[in-house]
Design an enzyme around this catalytic site. Structure first.
Site, mmCIF file in Angstrom:
data_model
loop_
_atom_site.group_PDB
_atom_site.id
_atom_site.type_symbol
_atom_site.label_atom_id
_atom_site.label_comp_id
_atom_site.label_asym_id
_atom_site.label_seq_id
_atom_site.Cartn_x
_atom_site.Cartn_y
_atom_site.Cartn_z
ATOM 1 N N HIS A 1 -3.214 -8.430 5.876
ATOM 2 C CA HIS A 1 -3.318 -7.869 4.531
ATOM 3 C C HIS A 1 -2.898 -8.973 3.550
ATOM 4 O O HIS A 1 -1.731 -9.346 3.497
ATOM 5 C CB HIS A 1 -2.402 -6.654 4.413
ATOM 6 C CG HIS A 1 -2.572 -5.881 3.141
ATOM 7 N ND1 HIS A 1 -2.451 -4.521 3.074
ATOM 8 C CD2 HIS A 1 -2.849 -6.277 1.875
ATOM 9 C CE1 HIS A 1 -2.638 -4.105 1.839
ATOM 10 N NE2 HIS A 1 -2.886 -5.162 1.088
ATOM 11 N N LYS B 1 -11.844 4.592 -4.757
ATOM 12 C CA LYS B 1 -12.114 3.502 -3.820
ATOM 13 C C LYS B 1 -13.601 3.257 -3.613
ATOM 14 O O LYS B 1 -14.035 2.115 -3.439
ATOM 15 C CB LYS B 1 -11.435 3.801 -2.480
ATOM 16 C CG LYS B 1 -9.922 3.594 -2.482
ATOM 17 C CD LYS B 1 -9.351 3.813 -1.101
ATOM 18 C CE LYS B 1 -7.894 3.366 -1.011
ATOM 19 N NZ LYS B 1 -7.023 4.092 -1.902
ATOM 20 N N LYS C 1 -10.495 7.410 4.698
ATOM 21 C CA LYS C 1 -9.639 7.207 3.534
ATOM 22 C C LYS C 1 -9.890 8.238 2.443
ATOM 23 O O LYS C 1 -11.041 8.631 2.192
ATOM 24 C CB LYS C 1 -9.895 5.829 2.907
ATOM 25 C CG LYS C 1 -9.499 4.642 3.737
ATOM 26 C CD LYS C 1 -9.765 3.383 2.919
ATOM 27 C CE LYS C 1 -9.390 2.128 3.650
ATOM 28 N NZ LYS C 1 -9.661 0.931 2.815
ATOM 29 N N ARG D 1 -1.845 -2.497 -12.050
ATOM 30 C CA ARG D 1 -0.460 -2.415 -12.510
ATOM 31 C C ARG D 1 0.304 -3.614 -11.975
ATOM 32 O O ARG D 1 -0.232 -4.438 -11.238
ATOM 33 C CB ARG D 1 0.197 -1.139 -11.985
ATOM 34 C CG ARG D 1 0.086 -1.005 -10.467
ATOM 35 C CD ARG D 1 0.867 0.158 -9.914
ATOM 36 N NE ARG D 1 0.528 0.467 -8.538
ATOM 37 C CZ ARG D 1 0.948 -0.180 -7.474
ATOM 38 N NH1 ARG D 1 1.725 -1.242 -7.627
ATOM 39 N NH2 ARG D 1 0.610 0.196 -6.255
ATOM 40 N N GLY E 1 -1.769 2.988 -2.367
ATOM 41 C CA GLY E 1 -0.457 2.727 -1.804
ATOM 42 C C GLY E 1 -0.331 3.063 -0.339
ATOM 43 O O GLY E 1 0.757 3.353 0.156
ATOM 44 N N VAL F 1 5.068 -4.051 -6.687
ATOM 45 C CA VAL F 1 6.454 -4.136 -6.226
ATOM 46 C C VAL F 1 6.794 -5.584 -5.870
ATOM 47 O O VAL F 1 7.886 -6.079 -6.163
ATOM 48 C CB VAL F 1 6.676 -3.226 -5.001
ATOM 49 C CG1 VAL F 1 8.102 -3.365 -4.467
ATOM 50 C CG2 VAL F 1 6.374 -1.771 -5.341
ATOM 51 N N GLU G 1 -14.941 3.720 6.436
ATOM 52 C CA GLU G 1 -15.025 2.267 6.359
ATOM 53 C C GLU G 1 -14.713 1.663 7.725
ATOM 54 O O GLU G 1 -13.955 2.239 8.509
ATOM 55 C CB GLU G 1 -14.014 1.770 5.314
ATOM 56 C CG GLU G 1 -14.126 0.322 4.918
ATOM 57 C CD GLU G 1 -13.173 0.012 3.763
ATOM 58 O OE1 GLU G 1 -13.632 -0.160 2.632
ATOM 59 O OE2 GLU G 1 -11.949 -0.019 4.006
ATOM 60 N N ASN H 1 -5.089 -2.870 -7.490
ATOM 61 C CA ASN H 1 -3.985 -2.135 -8.080
ATOM 62 C C ASN H 1 -3.860 -2.539 -9.545
ATOM 63 O O ASN H 1 -3.579 -3.699 -9.855
ATOM 64 C CB ASN H 1 -2.681 -2.422 -7.334
ATOM 65 C CG ASN H 1 -2.678 -1.767 -5.971
ATOM 66 O OD1 ASN H 1 -2.815 -0.561 -5.852
ATOM 67 N ND2 ASN H 1 -2.542 -2.568 -4.933
#
Length: 445
Positions: A208, A116, A158, A293, A164, A296, A200, A291
Protein backbone atom coordinates in the site's frame (compact mmCIF):
# COMPACT_ATOMS: atom_id res chain seq x y z
CA UNK A 1 -3.43 35.10 6.13
CA UNK A 2 -6.48 33.83 7.99
CA UNK A 3 -6.83 35.55 11.38
CA UNK A 4 -9.07 33.12 13.30
CA UNK A 5 -9.53 29.39 12.80
CA UNK A 6 -12.09 26.98 14.22
CA UNK A 7 -10.83 23.39 14.36
CA UNK A 8 -13.78 21.05 13.83
CA UNK A 9 -12.10 18.00 15.31
CA UNK A 10 -10.60 16.57 18.51
CA UNK A 11 -7.59 14.83 20.04
CA UNK A 12 -4.15 14.83 18.51
CA UNK A 13 -5.10 16.30 15.13
CA UNK A 14 -6.94 19.23 16.73
CA UNK A 15 -3.96 19.84 18.99
CA UNK A 16 -1.58 19.62 16.02
CA UNK A 17 -3.60 22.12 13.92
CA UNK A 18 -3.87 24.48 16.88
CA UNK A 19 -0.08 24.36 17.33
CA UNK A 20 0.54 25.61 13.78
CA UNK A 21 -2.25 28.19 14.00
CA UNK A 22 -0.79 29.72 17.15
CA UNK A 23 2.72 29.73 15.67
CA UNK A 24 1.33 31.78 12.78
CA UNK A 25 -0.47 34.19 15.10
CA UNK A 26 -3.91 32.85 14.17
CA UNK A 27 -6.54 32.76 16.93
CA UNK A 28 -7.29 29.08 17.45
CA UNK A 29 -10.81 28.01 18.43
CA UNK A 30 -11.62 24.48 19.58
CA UNK A 31 -14.97 22.73 19.65
CA UNK A 32 -15.37 19.77 21.96
CA UNK A 33 -17.84 17.28 23.34
CA UNK A 34 -18.69 17.04 27.00
CA UNK A 35 -16.48 13.96 27.26
CA UNK A 36 -13.42 15.83 25.93
CA UNK A 37 -13.63 18.97 28.06
CA UNK A 38 -10.30 18.41 29.83
CA UNK A 39 -8.18 17.20 26.90
CA UNK A 40 -5.06 19.16 25.89
CA UNK A 41 -6.47 20.49 22.62
CA UNK A 42 -9.24 22.25 24.55
CA UNK A 43 -6.86 23.69 27.13
CA UNK A 44 -4.36 24.90 24.53
CA UNK A 45 -6.87 26.65 22.25
CA UNK A 46 -7.38 30.40 22.56
CA UNK A 47 -11.10 29.75 22.91
CA UNK A 48 -13.22 26.60 23.23
CA UNK A 49 -16.91 25.84 22.78
CA UNK A 50 -18.77 22.72 23.90
CA UNK A 51 -20.91 21.51 20.98
CA UNK A 52 -22.71 18.56 22.53
CA UNK A 53 -22.54 15.25 24.40
CA UNK A 54 -20.06 12.43 23.84
CA UNK A 55 -21.98 10.90 20.93
CA UNK A 56 -20.15 12.27 17.85
CA UNK A 57 -23.40 12.51 15.90
CA UNK A 58 -24.52 15.09 18.44
CA UNK A 59 -21.19 16.93 18.71
CA UNK A 60 -18.33 16.52 16.22
CA UNK A 61 -20.71 15.66 13.37
CA UNK A 62 -23.32 18.20 14.44
CA UNK A 63 -23.08 20.69 11.58
CA UNK A 64 -25.36 23.34 13.03
CA UNK A 65 -23.67 23.23 16.44
CA UNK A 66 -20.25 23.67 14.85
CA UNK A 67 -21.42 26.51 12.62
CA UNK A 68 -23.09 28.18 15.61
CA UNK A 69 -19.76 27.96 17.46
CA UNK A 70 -18.01 29.56 14.50
CA UNK A 71 -20.52 32.39 14.45
CA UNK A 72 -20.44 33.02 18.20
CA UNK A 73 -16.64 33.14 18.30
CA UNK A 74 -16.17 35.17 15.13
CA UNK A 75 -14.17 32.46 13.41
CA UNK A 76 -13.05 33.31 9.89
CA UNK A 77 -12.22 29.78 8.75
CA UNK A 78 -12.86 26.12 9.59
CA UNK A 79 -10.32 23.30 9.43
CA UNK A 80 -11.98 19.86 9.62
CA UNK A 81 -8.89 17.75 10.36
CA UNK A 82 -9.50 14.11 9.37
CA UNK A 83 -12.52 11.91 10.00
CA UNK A 84 -15.86 13.30 11.20
CA UNK A 85 -16.91 16.02 8.69
CA UNK A 86 -13.62 16.33 6.82
CA UNK A 87 -14.87 14.61 3.64
CA UNK A 88 -18.47 15.78 3.85
CA UNK A 89 -19.10 17.80 0.69
CA UNK A 90 -22.37 19.23 2.01
CA UNK A 91 -20.56 20.56 5.08
CA UNK A 92 -17.86 22.15 2.92
CA UNK A 93 -20.52 23.85 0.80
CA UNK A 94 -22.43 25.04 3.86
CA UNK A 95 -19.28 26.47 5.45
CA UNK A 96 -18.60 28.53 2.34
CA UNK A 97 -22.26 29.51 1.96
CA UNK A 98 -22.08 30.98 5.47
CA UNK A 99 -19.20 33.20 4.34
CA UNK A 100 -16.45 31.19 6.04
CA UNK A 101 -13.18 29.94 4.58
CA UNK A 102 -13.04 26.16 4.12
CA UNK A 103 -9.56 24.77 4.74
CA UNK A 104 -9.75 21.81 2.39
CA UNK A 105 -10.47 20.83 -1.20
CA UNK A 106 -13.55 22.04 -3.03
CA UNK A 107 -16.85 20.30 -2.43
CA UNK A 108 -16.97 19.11 -6.05
CA UNK A 109 -13.65 17.30 -5.65
CA UNK A 110 -14.83 15.72 -2.40
CA UNK A 111 -17.99 14.51 -4.12
CA UNK A 112 -16.12 13.19 -7.16
CA UNK A 113 -13.71 11.16 -5.03
CA UNK A 114 -16.24 10.09 -2.39
CA UNK A 115 -17.67 7.28 -4.48
CA UNK A 116 -15.07 4.63 -5.28
CA UNK A 117 -16.64 3.61 -8.58
CA UNK A 118 -16.94 7.18 -9.83
CA UNK A 119 -13.39 7.87 -8.66
CA UNK A 120 -12.05 4.79 -10.49
CA UNK A 121 -13.77 5.85 -13.69
CA UNK A 122 -12.46 9.41 -13.46
CA UNK A 123 -8.93 8.19 -12.82
CA UNK A 124 -9.02 5.73 -15.70
CA UNK A 125 -10.14 8.53 -18.00
CA UNK A 126 -7.23 10.65 -16.76
CA UNK A 127 -4.71 7.91 -17.54
CA UNK A 128 -4.16 6.82 -13.92
CA UNK A 129 -3.80 3.01 -13.68
CA UNK A 130 -6.77 1.26 -12.03
CA UNK A 131 -7.13 -2.40 -11.08
CA UNK A 132 -9.60 -4.58 -13.03
CA UNK A 133 -13.03 -3.95 -11.55
CA UNK A 134 -16.60 -2.84 -12.09
CA UNK A 135 -17.36 0.51 -13.72
CA UNK A 136 -20.82 0.66 -12.15
CA UNK A 137 -22.30 -0.74 -8.91
CA UNK A 138 -23.00 -4.45 -8.64
CA UNK A 139 -26.68 -3.91 -7.90
CA UNK A 140 -27.46 -7.48 -6.87
CA UNK A 141 -25.73 -10.78 -6.16
CA UNK A 142 -26.08 -12.07 -9.73
CA UNK A 143 -24.35 -8.94 -11.05
CA UNK A 144 -21.59 -9.35 -8.48
CA UNK A 145 -21.04 -13.00 -9.45
CA UNK A 146 -20.95 -12.12 -13.15
CA UNK A 147 -18.44 -9.33 -12.53
CA UNK A 148 -16.22 -11.54 -10.37
CA UNK A 149 -16.26 -14.28 -13.01
CA UNK A 150 -15.08 -11.80 -15.63
CA UNK A 151 -12.44 -10.20 -13.36
CA UNK A 152 -11.18 -13.49 -11.95
CA UNK A 153 -10.98 -14.65 -8.34
CA UNK A 154 -9.96 -13.68 -5.73
CA UNK A 155 -11.87 -10.39 -5.66
CA UNK A 156 -12.31 -7.56 -3.20
CA UNK A 157 -15.89 -6.65 -2.31
CA UNK A 158 -16.05 -2.97 -1.36
CA UNK A 159 -18.59 -0.44 -0.20
CA UNK A 160 -18.48 2.15 -2.97
CA UNK A 161 -19.10 4.98 -0.52
CA UNK A 162 -16.69 3.64 2.12
CA UNK A 163 -13.28 4.81 3.15
CA UNK A 164 -10.50 4.30 5.65
CA UNK A 165 -10.46 0.54 5.14
CA UNK A 166 -14.09 0.08 6.21
CA UNK A 167 -16.66 -1.96 4.29
CA UNK A 168 -14.28 -4.37 2.57
CA UNK A 169 -14.06 -8.15 2.28
CA UNK A 170 -12.10 -10.68 0.23
CA UNK A 171 -13.88 -13.46 -1.70
CA UNK A 172 -11.69 -16.33 -2.89
CA UNK A 173 -14.48 -18.04 -4.84
CA UNK A 174 -18.16 -17.75 -5.72
CA UNK A 175 -19.33 -19.33 -2.46
CA UNK A 176 -17.41 -16.74 -0.45
CA UNK A 177 -18.69 -13.94 -2.67
CA UNK A 178 -22.29 -14.98 -2.04
CA UNK A 179 -21.64 -14.66 1.69
CA UNK A 180 -19.57 -11.48 1.69
CA UNK A 181 -21.66 -9.51 -0.81
CA UNK A 182 -24.68 -9.34 1.50
CA UNK A 183 -22.50 -8.50 4.50
CA UNK A 184 -20.72 -5.64 2.75
CA UNK A 185 -23.94 -4.27 1.29
CA UNK A 186 -25.69 -4.30 4.67
CA UNK A 187 -22.66 -2.66 6.31
CA UNK A 188 -22.52 0.02 3.62
CA UNK A 189 -26.19 0.86 3.99
CA UNK A 190 -25.87 1.05 7.78
CA UNK A 191 -22.61 3.04 7.92
CA UNK A 192 -22.72 5.21 4.80
CA UNK A 193 -26.40 5.29 3.83
CA UNK A 194 -25.41 3.89 0.43
CA UNK A 195 -25.44 0.15 -0.29
CA UNK A 196 -23.56 0.39 -3.60
CA UNK A 197 -20.93 -2.35 -3.97
CA UNK A 198 -17.77 -2.42 -6.08
CA UNK A 199 -16.09 -5.65 -7.21
CA UNK A 200 -12.36 -5.36 -7.85
CA UNK A 201 -9.39 -7.67 -8.42
CA UNK A 202 -7.74 -8.73 -5.15
CA UNK A 203 -3.97 -9.06 -5.05
CA UNK A 204 -2.87 -11.56 -2.35
CA UNK A 205 0.59 -10.00 -1.99
CA UNK A 206 0.49 -6.25 -2.39
CA UNK A 207 1.97 -3.11 -0.90
CA UNK A 208 0.00 0.00 0.00
CA UNK A 209 1.78 3.12 -1.27
CA UNK A 210 0.29 6.62 -1.35
CA UNK A 211 1.35 10.02 -2.65
CA UNK A 212 0.86 13.32 -0.87
CA UNK A 213 -0.45 16.00 -3.22
CA UNK A 214 -1.06 19.67 -2.67
CA UNK A 215 -3.28 21.70 -4.99
CA UNK A 216 -1.88 25.23 -4.89
CA UNK A 217 -3.83 28.48 -4.98
CA UNK A 218 -2.55 29.20 -8.50
CA UNK A 219 -4.06 25.97 -9.85
CA UNK A 220 -0.96 23.81 -9.97
CA UNK A 221 -0.90 20.38 -8.34
CA UNK A 222 2.39 19.22 -6.81
CA UNK A 223 3.39 15.87 -5.32
CA UNK A 224 5.42 15.69 -2.12
CA UNK A 225 6.73 12.16 -2.37
CA UNK A 226 5.26 8.82 -1.38
CA UNK A 227 4.49 7.04 1.87
CA UNK A 228 4.56 3.29 2.51
CA UNK A 229 1.49 2.19 4.51
CA UNK A 230 1.59 -1.61 4.28
CA UNK A 231 1.70 -2.39 8.02
CA UNK A 232 -2.04 -2.74 8.63
CA UNK A 233 -4.52 -4.64 10.78
CA UNK A 234 -8.02 -5.17 9.38
CA UNK A 235 -7.18 -2.77 6.52
CA UNK A 236 -6.35 -0.06 9.08
CA UNK A 237 -2.86 1.47 8.97
CA UNK A 238 -0.49 1.11 11.92
CA UNK A 239 2.84 2.28 10.49
CA UNK A 240 3.78 4.66 7.71
CA UNK A 241 7.20 5.56 6.34
CA UNK A 242 8.70 7.79 3.71
CA UNK A 243 10.28 7.15 1.33
CA UNK A 244 8.95 3.67 0.59
CA UNK A 245 11.65 0.98 0.66
CA UNK A 246 9.87 -0.67 -2.29
CA UNK A 247 9.96 2.31 -4.66
CA UNK A 248 12.85 2.89 -7.05
CA UNK A 249 13.57 6.32 -8.56
CA UNK A 250 11.96 5.24 -11.83
CA UNK A 251 8.85 3.90 -10.10
CA UNK A 252 8.68 7.01 -7.91
CA UNK A 253 8.58 9.22 -10.99
CA UNK A 254 5.63 7.19 -12.33
CA UNK A 255 3.83 7.33 -8.97
CA UNK A 256 4.20 11.10 -8.62
CA UNK A 257 3.19 11.81 -12.20
CA UNK A 258 0.05 9.69 -11.83
CA UNK A 259 -0.85 11.41 -8.56
CA UNK A 260 -0.52 14.84 -10.15
CA UNK A 261 -2.75 13.71 -13.05
CA UNK A 262 -5.29 12.47 -10.51
CA UNK A 263 -5.37 15.84 -8.78
CA UNK A 264 -5.56 17.79 -12.01
CA UNK A 265 -8.46 15.63 -13.22
CA UNK A 266 -10.70 17.02 -10.47
CA UNK A 267 -9.23 20.53 -10.21
CA UNK A 268 -7.83 19.69 -6.80
CA UNK A 269 -6.94 22.38 -4.27
CA UNK A 270 -5.40 21.97 -0.83
CA UNK A 271 -3.94 18.79 0.69
CA UNK A 272 -4.96 15.32 -0.44
CA UNK A 273 -3.61 11.81 -0.83
CA UNK A 274 -3.70 9.46 -3.80
CA UNK A 275 -3.64 5.91 -2.45
CA UNK A 276 -2.42 3.02 -4.60
CA UNK A 277 -1.73 -0.69 -4.47
CA UNK A 278 1.68 -1.82 -5.68
CA UNK A 279 2.32 -5.33 -6.98
CA UNK A 280 5.93 -5.89 -5.86
CA UNK A 281 6.40 -8.74 -8.35
CA UNK A 282 5.54 -6.74 -11.46
CA UNK A 283 6.10 -3.16 -10.18
CA UNK A 284 2.63 -2.30 -11.45
CA UNK A 285 0.53 0.03 -9.32
CA UNK A 286 -3.18 0.73 -9.31
CA UNK A 287 -5.28 3.62 -8.02
CA UNK A 288 -7.15 2.70 -4.83
CA UNK A 289 -8.80 5.92 -3.68
CA UNK A 290 -8.17 9.60 -3.07
CA UNK A 291 -8.50 10.95 0.44
CA UNK A 292 -9.70 14.53 0.16
CA UNK A 293 -8.26 15.75 3.45
CA UNK A 294 -5.13 15.84 5.59
CA UNK A 295 -3.99 12.29 6.39
CA UNK A 296 -3.17 10.89 9.83
CA UNK A 297 0.29 10.07 8.51
CA UNK A 298 1.14 13.52 7.15
CA UNK A 299 4.05 14.07 9.62
CA UNK A 300 6.37 11.66 7.78
CA UNK A 301 6.04 13.81 4.66
CA UNK A 302 6.56 16.98 6.69
CA UNK A 303 9.78 15.68 8.19
CA UNK A 304 11.23 14.33 4.93
CA UNK A 305 10.36 17.44 2.91
CA UNK A 306 10.77 20.09 5.61
CA UNK A 307 7.29 21.59 5.25
CA UNK A 308 4.38 22.20 7.60
CA UNK A 309 1.41 20.80 5.68
CA UNK A 310 -1.13 22.50 7.93
CA UNK A 311 0.51 25.85 7.23
CA UNK A 312 0.43 25.06 3.51
CA UNK A 313 -3.27 24.17 3.79
CA UNK A 314 -3.97 27.52 5.43
CA UNK A 315 -1.99 29.37 2.79
CA UNK A 316 -3.87 27.67 -0.06
CA UNK A 317 -7.20 28.44 1.61
CA UNK A 318 -6.15 32.08 1.95
CA UNK A 319 -5.06 32.27 -1.70
CA UNK A 320 -1.38 32.59 -0.82
CA UNK A 321 1.62 30.89 -2.48
CA UNK A 322 3.38 28.02 -0.71
CA UNK A 323 6.37 28.55 1.57
CA UNK A 324 8.47 26.25 -0.65
CA UNK A 325 9.55 26.24 -4.29
CA UNK A 326 7.33 23.64 -6.02
CA UNK A 327 10.04 23.09 -8.63
CA UNK A 328 12.77 22.36 -6.08
CA UNK A 329 11.27 19.89 -3.62
CA UNK A 330 14.10 17.78 -2.19
CA UNK A 331 13.50 14.90 0.24
CA UNK A 332 16.05 14.34 3.01
CA UNK A 333 16.49 11.30 5.20
CA UNK A 334 13.86 8.79 6.27
CA UNK A 335 10.82 9.07 8.55
CA UNK A 336 8.67 6.42 10.23
CA UNK A 337 5.36 6.96 12.04
CA UNK A 338 3.90 4.54 14.58
CA UNK A 339 0.25 4.94 15.58
CA UNK A 340 0.07 4.46 19.35
CA UNK A 341 -3.45 3.21 19.99
CA UNK A 342 -5.44 2.35 23.11
CA UNK A 343 -5.84 -1.26 22.12
CA UNK A 344 -4.67 -4.73 23.02
CA UNK A 345 -1.28 -5.37 21.32
CA UNK A 346 -2.23 -8.93 20.31
CA UNK A 347 -5.85 -8.83 19.19
CA UNK A 348 -6.05 -5.06 18.59
CA UNK A 349 -9.30 -4.71 20.53
CA UNK A 350 -9.99 -1.27 22.05
CA UNK A 351 -8.90 -0.79 25.67
CA UNK A 352 -10.01 2.61 27.03
CA UNK A 353 -9.27 3.81 30.56
CA UNK A 354 -7.77 6.52 32.74
CA UNK A 355 -4.15 7.41 31.92
CA UNK A 356 -2.12 6.99 35.10
CA UNK A 357 1.31 7.36 33.48
CA UNK A 358 2.18 9.23 30.29
CA UNK A 359 5.86 9.84 29.54
CA UNK A 360 6.72 10.72 25.95
CA UNK A 361 10.14 9.84 24.53
CA UNK A 362 12.56 12.61 23.57
CA UNK A 363 15.83 12.81 21.70
CA UNK A 364 17.26 13.59 18.31
CA UNK A 365 14.90 12.77 15.47
CA UNK A 366 11.89 12.09 17.74
CA UNK A 367 8.52 13.82 17.39
CA UNK A 368 5.34 12.95 19.28
CA UNK A 369 1.93 14.26 18.21
CA UNK A 370 -0.30 13.28 21.12
CA UNK A 371 -3.88 13.88 22.15
CA UNK A 372 -3.58 13.06 25.84
CA UNK A 373 -1.60 13.66 29.02
CA UNK A 374 -1.53 11.87 32.36
CA UNK A 375 -4.87 12.11 34.15
CA UNK A 376 -6.97 12.18 30.98
CA UNK A 377 -9.56 9.50 30.30
CA UNK A 378 -9.55 7.61 27.03
CA UNK A 379 -13.26 7.05 26.38
CA UNK A 380 -14.89 4.42 24.15
CA UNK A 381 -16.71 7.02 22.07
CA UNK A 382 -13.97 7.83 19.55
CA UNK A 383 -11.04 6.42 17.60
CA UNK A 384 -8.45 4.67 19.78
CA UNK A 385 -5.49 6.79 18.58
CA UNK A 386 -3.50 8.11 21.56
CA UNK A 387 -0.49 9.57 19.78
CA UNK A 388 1.71 9.40 16.73
CA UNK A 389 5.34 8.60 17.40
CA UNK A 390 7.39 9.85 14.46
CA UNK A 391 11.13 9.33 14.10
CA UNK A 392 13.63 10.48 11.50
CA UNK A 393 17.11 9.42 10.56
CA UNK A 394 19.68 10.02 7.89
CA UNK A 395 18.58 6.69 6.40
CA UNK A 396 16.05 3.93 7.12
CA UNK A 397 18.39 1.94 9.37
CA UNK A 398 18.98 4.94 11.63
CA UNK A 399 15.24 5.73 11.71
CA UNK A 400 14.44 2.15 12.78
CA UNK A 401 17.08 2.23 15.52
CA UNK A 402 15.73 5.53 16.84
CA UNK A 403 12.19 4.11 16.70
CA UNK A 404 13.25 1.15 18.86
CA UNK A 405 14.74 3.49 21.45
CA UNK A 406 11.70 5.77 21.38
CA UNK A 407 9.24 2.89 21.80
CA UNK A 408 11.22 1.63 24.78
CA UNK A 409 11.12 5.12 26.28
CA UNK A 410 7.38 5.71 25.79
CA UNK A 411 5.66 4.93 29.09
CA UNK A 412 1.86 4.59 29.14
CA UNK A 413 -0.12 3.05 32.00
CA UNK A 414 -3.87 2.81 32.40
CA UNK A 415 -5.48 2.05 29.05
CA UNK A 416 -4.21 -0.86 27.01
CA UNK A 417 -1.77 0.16 24.30
CA UNK A 418 0.05 -1.34 21.32
CA UNK A 419 3.61 -0.29 22.19
CA UNK A 420 4.60 -3.97 22.72
CA UNK A 421 3.48 -4.72 19.16
CA UNK A 422 5.79 -2.03 17.79
CA UNK A 423 8.70 -3.36 19.86
CA UNK A 424 8.13 -6.69 18.12
CA UNK A 425 7.64 -5.19 14.65
CA UNK A 426 10.85 -3.15 14.79
CA UNK A 427 12.88 -6.36 15.20
CA UNK A 428 10.88 -8.35 12.63
CA UNK A 429 13.15 -9.51 9.81
CA UNK A 430 10.71 -8.71 7.01
CA UNK A 431 10.06 -5.19 8.27
CA UNK A 432 13.71 -4.44 8.96
CA UNK A 433 14.67 -5.64 5.47
CA UNK A 434 11.97 -3.47 3.89
CA UNK A 435 10.64 -6.50 2.01
CA UNK A 436 7.14 -6.67 3.44
CA UNK A 437 3.53 -6.34 2.31
CA UNK A 438 0.03 -5.82 3.73
CA UNK A 439 0.04 -9.34 5.15
CA UNK A 440 2.92 -8.73 7.57
CA UNK A 441 0.79 -8.23 10.68
CA UNK A 442 -1.20 -11.39 10.02
CA UNK A 443 2.01 -13.39 9.69
CA UNK A 444 3.31 -11.94 12.99
CA UNK A 445 0.19 -12.93 14.89
Amino acid sequence: MIESLLVANRGEIARRIIRTAKRLGIRAIAVHSEADADLPFVVEADEAVCVGPANPALSYRNVEAILAAAESTGAQAIHPGYGFLSENADFARTVQARGLVWVGPGADAITAMGDKINARNLMAAAGVPVAPGTTEPATDLDAAVAAATEIGYPVMVKAAAGGGGMGMAVAADEAALRTEYDKVRAFAERMFGDGSVLIERYFPRVRHVEVQILGLADGRVVALGERECSVQRRNQKLVEESPSPAVSPELRARFLAAAVRAGEAVGYRNAGTVECLLDPATQEFFFLEMNTRLQVEHPVTELVYGVDLVEEQLRVAAGLPPTFDPDALTPRGHAIELRINAEDPKRFLPGPGVIGTWVEPTGEGVRVDSGYVAGNTVTPFYDSLLAKLVVTGADRAEAIERARTAVAGFAVAGPKNNLPFFAELLTNGDFVSGDYDTGIVGRMR
